[in-house]
Design an enzyme around this catalytic site. Structure first.
Site, PDB file in Angstrom:
ATOM      1  N   ASP A 135       0.830  -1.198   0.000  1.00 31.43           N
ATOM      2  CA  ASP A 135       0.000   0.000   0.000  1.00 31.43           C
ATOM      3  C   ASP A 135       0.868   1.253   0.000  1.00 31.43           C
ATOM      4  O   ASP A 135       1.995   1.221  -0.493  1.00 31.43           O
ATOM      5  CB  ASP A 135      -0.948  -0.023   1.215  1.00 31.43           C
ATOM      6  CG  ASP A 135      -2.312   0.580   0.880  1.00 31.43           C
ATOM      7  OD1 ASP A 135      -2.372   1.805   0.684  1.00 31.43           O
ATOM      8  OD2 ASP A 135      -3.297  -0.159   0.816  1.00 31.43           O
ATOM      9  N   HIS A 179      -3.960   6.147   3.113  1.00 29.66           N
ATOM     10  CA  HIS A 179      -4.670   4.948   2.696  1.00 29.66           C
ATOM     11  C   HIS A 179      -4.094   3.691   3.347  1.00 29.66           C
ATOM     12  O   HIS A 179      -4.826   2.836   3.851  1.00 29.66           O
ATOM     13  CB  HIS A 179      -4.601   4.841   1.166  1.00 29.66           C
ATOM     14  CG  HIS A 179      -5.449   3.776   0.565  1.00 29.66           C
ATOM     15  ND1 HIS A 179      -4.991   2.492   0.343  1.00 29.66           N
ATOM     16  CD2 HIS A 179      -6.736   3.791   0.124  1.00 29.66           C
ATOM     17  CE1 HIS A 179      -5.950   1.769  -0.214  1.00 29.66           C
ATOM     18  NE2 HIS A 179      -7.019   2.530  -0.366  1.00 29.66           N
ATOM     19  N   SER A 352     -11.354  -1.030  -1.208  1.00 28.77           N
ATOM     20  CA  SER A 352     -10.088  -0.972  -0.459  1.00 28.77           C
ATOM     21  C   SER A 352     -10.304  -1.298   1.006  1.00 28.77           C
ATOM     22  O   SER A 352      -9.421  -1.860   1.662  1.00 28.77           O
ATOM     23  CB  SER A 352      -9.469   0.430  -0.564  1.00 28.77           C
ATOM     24  OG  SER A 352      -8.845   0.636  -1.796  1.00 28.77           O
TER      25      SER A 352
END
Length: 454
Positions: A135, A179, A352
């Protein structure tokens, strides 16, 4: 007050025109005074003419719903202030929003029930298991993520036990995007909020190019290979990728790809490492993103709090598993609240967010199997989660059936195997003339009711 921002995580497959965003994380911020407000208006008098007069004052703004005595509308900040002063209006209220917090989504998939189960004296919280997340990095100083970095020392007590930056070729895995930290919290946060497997450890592979906003195949291949090559050192049993790009209605294994992402994934699965990948957020029921479309991965799409398929989620016949990803439709905003790069929390939605829920589920299953002295292949675990989940029917679009994971049901399904009982004392074949003998034993099973000794 709601502003929608779009954060794009695209998976680059070599052709610039293929860089299709499929990981759009929508972030909702409040208190933007120059934006519109959704309100509920109640006229002071019951006469229809008074209500109509109030409506005329906001005639340029779309009326959402008419509830008889009240009606909802979208107004500007200035109009909102004027309406509060209107003598013909008894009450005007800002319509509240709702969020699907991690505190809601973890119980929804029955992870909290699974934590109460024990195997060999350990609660099923992911203890001894490690997830490898590819990520944007992670804020390892976040207290819910352990507050420290293990620097790739397998004996470290830090939750973020290690990681690697494939762009800089060093261990700088700090998250400047947010994120990756959010995904990490969904898998294994342990603090003010708890992820699906709060006892598990995390390896963060920082493969995100912050300049272009993309993940490139060479960085992804390096990240996957690193996870596979170090799996035995850190006990990595899951690779989680909340990224993707492109549009694929069928299997997309690369046959002649010089980077050979497919081969890297196949090597991971051959080592019993599940590779869990998000399907993308293009609101498609015919295609999903790559690498979720590859044959040996576990593609994951998203549901909302009402256990229906999220409006943004990609689904097709390649998909079998769903998990909470939040939603942003209608009046109520329902998202996943998790750890953030600032050390606080943030609520966003997308496939996600669904993907790390499944990654955490697999960690709990693998912990239980390990205590039983058993193993299952990634495909067997995917089938187990599919067979024991809640059936979600997509009547409106693809007319396919999917399975929203139920971790407790999946683990309890494994108890059909005889529990393993170990006699601790006295040693086997020992003879004694004592009138009273104490027996001590342990069991790794969940459904044991009694033991008979001969």
């Amino acid at each position: 007050l709601i502003i929608t921002f779009l954060s794009v995580f695209a998976y680059a497959s070599g052709e610039i025109n293929n860089r299709v965003s499929s990981q759009n994380s929508q972030i909702y911020l409040n208190n933007a005074s120059d934006e519109q407000i959704r309100v509920l208006i109640t006229p002071k008098y019951p006469e229809r003419s008074v209500k109509q007069e109030a409506m005329l004052q906001i005639s340029k703004i779309r009326i959402k719903e008419d509830y008889g005595k009240s009606f909802s509308a979208i107004v500007s900040q200035k109009e909102y202030e004027n309406l509060k002063k209107n003598s013909g209006i008894e009450k005007i209220e800002v319509i509240p929003t709702r969020k699907l917090f991690l505190q809601d989504s973890v119980p929804l998939i029955n992870a909290t029930l699974a934590w109460s189960l024990q195997a060999n004296g350990f609660n099923l919280t992911g203890i001894g298991e490690t997830v490898c997340i590819i990520d944007t990095g992670v804020n390892y100083s976040h207290l819910d993520l352990g507050g420290c970095f293990g620097d790739n020392n397998f004996s470290s007590t830090c939750k973020i036990v290690g990681g690697w930056n494939t762009l800089q070729n060093n261990n700088n895995i700090l998250d400047t995007n947010g994120h990756g930290t959010h995904v990490s919290g969904i898998v294994a946060a342990n603090g003010s909020i708890n992820g699906v497997a709060p006892g598990a450890k995390i390896i963060m592979m920082m493969a995100y190019n912050s300049t272009t906003g993309l993940f490139y195949d060479d960085d992804l291949k390096e990240a996957i290979d690193w996870c596979v090559n170090n799996a035995s050192v850190f006990n990595i049993s899951v690779i989680s990728m909340s990224l993707g790009g492109g549009s694929y209605s069928s299997n997309c294994d690369y046959q002649d790809d010089p980077l050979n992402i497919t081969n890297s994934i196949n090597l991971a699965v051959a080592k019993n490492i599940s590779v869990v990948v998000a399907t993308g957020n293009d609101n498609s029921f015919t295609y999903i993103a790559s690498p979720a479309c590859m044959s040996n991965v576990t593609p994951v799409s998203a549901t909302n709090k009402n256990d229906t398929i999220a409006l943004y989620a990609n689904t097709n016949s390649l998909v079998r598993l769903l998990a909470p990803g939040g939603d942003n439709s209608g009046v109520a905003v329902r998202e996943i609240n998790s750890t953030w790069k600032t050390g606080l929390y943030n609520s966003i939605s997308g496939t996600s967010m669904a993907t790390p829920h499944v990654a955490g589920a697999i960690l709990l299953i693998n912990q239980y199997l390990r205590q039983l002295g058993q193993t299952k292949t990634p495909l067997e675990i995917e089938i187990l989660l599919n067979n024991t989940g809640k059936i979600i029917q997509d009547f409106g679009y693809s007319e396919l059936n999917f399975s929203r994971i139920n971790i407790y049901a999946a683990i309890f399904n494994l108890t059909r195997y005889p529990p393993l009982v170990t006699l601790l004392s006295p040693v086997n074949n020992k003879f004694t003339l004592n009138n009273v003998t104490n027996f001590s034993c342990s069991s790794s099973g969940l459904n044991l009711t009694n033991i008979t000794f001969y």
